[in-house]
Scaffold this motif. Structure first.
Motif, short mmCIF file in Angstrom:
data_model
loop_
_atom_site.label_atom_id
_atom_site.label_comp_id
_atom_site.label_asym_id
_atom_site.label_seq_id
_atom_site.Cartn_x
_atom_site.Cartn_y
_atom_site.Cartn_z
N SER A 45 -10.69 -25.92 3.72
CA SER A 45 -11.83 -25.47 2.94
C SER A 45 -11.58 -24.03 2.50
O SER A 45 -11.25 -23.17 3.32
CB SER A 45 -13.09 -25.55 3.79
OG SER A 45 -14.19 -25.06 3.08
N PHE A 46 -11.69 -23.78 1.20
CA PHE A 46 -11.55 -22.41 0.70
C PHE A 46 -12.28 -22.28 -0.63
O PHE A 46 -12.51 -23.26 -1.34
CB PHE A 46 -10.09 -22.00 0.55
CG PHE A 46 -9.27 -22.87 -0.36
CD1 PHE A 46 -9.23 -22.65 -1.73
CD2 PHE A 46 -8.52 -23.92 0.16
CE1 PHE A 46 -8.47 -23.45 -2.57
CE2 PHE A 46 -7.76 -24.73 -0.67
CZ PHE A 46 -7.73 -24.49 -2.04
N SER A 47 -12.67 -21.05 -0.93
CA SER A 47 -13.29 -20.75 -2.21
C SER A 47 -12.25 -20.13 -3.12
O SER A 47 -11.22 -19.63 -2.65
CB SER A 47 -14.44 -19.75 -2.03
OG SER A 47 -15.45 -20.30 -1.21
N VAL A 48 -12.53 -20.14 -4.41
CA VAL A 48 -11.60 -19.59 -5.38
C VAL A 48 -12.30 -18.46 -6.14
O VAL A 48 -13.43 -18.62 -6.59
CB VAL A 48 -11.14 -20.67 -6.38
CG1 VAL A 48 -10.22 -20.08 -7.44
CG2 VAL A 48 -10.44 -21.81 -5.65
N ALA A 49 -11.61 -17.33 -6.24
CA ALA A 49 -12.11 -16.22 -7.05
C ALA A 49 -11.07 -15.91 -8.12
O ALA A 49 -9.87 -15.94 -7.86
CB ALA A 49 -12.36 -15.00 -6.19
N VAL A 50 -11.55 -15.64 -9.32
CA VAL A 50 -10.67 -15.21 -10.41
C VAL A 50 -11.13 -13.82 -10.82
O VAL A 50 -12.30 -13.63 -11.20
CB VAL A 50 -10.73 -16.18 -11.60
CG1 VAL A 50 -9.85 -15.67 -12.75
CG2 VAL A 50 -10.30 -17.58 -11.18
#
Length: 78
Positions: A45-50
């Motif tokens: 489980s991980f979030s993505v930031a741009v």
């Protein structure tokens, strides 16, 4: 080059804290798919930031060559 930064358990899985990948304009989904094939994140489980902004993984987002993508572990605490 698009820079990919890894944090927490994702960094442990990739055995690196960042890497640069040669893409010109490419979808976020394509980059995530390629990383999944390379590192086999399985059910991590991980979030993505741009560029320091959280982006839903399912968003149809096009990355530019100067973008920085971060894969972030789940947040906890308060």
């Amino acid at each position: 080059m698009i820079e990919i930064k890894y944090f927490g358990a994702v960094a442990e899985k990739t055995k690196c804290s960042f890497e640069k990948i040669s893409y010109s304009e490419v979808s976020l989904q394509k980059v995530l798919q390629d990383l999944e094939e390379k590192y086999q994140f399985e059910s991590m489980s991980f979030s993505v930031a741009v560029n320091q902004k959280i982006i839903p993984k399912a968003t149809d987002f096009t990355l530019q060559t100067s973008d920085i993508v971060a894969l972030l572990p789940p947040f906890a605490g308060g």
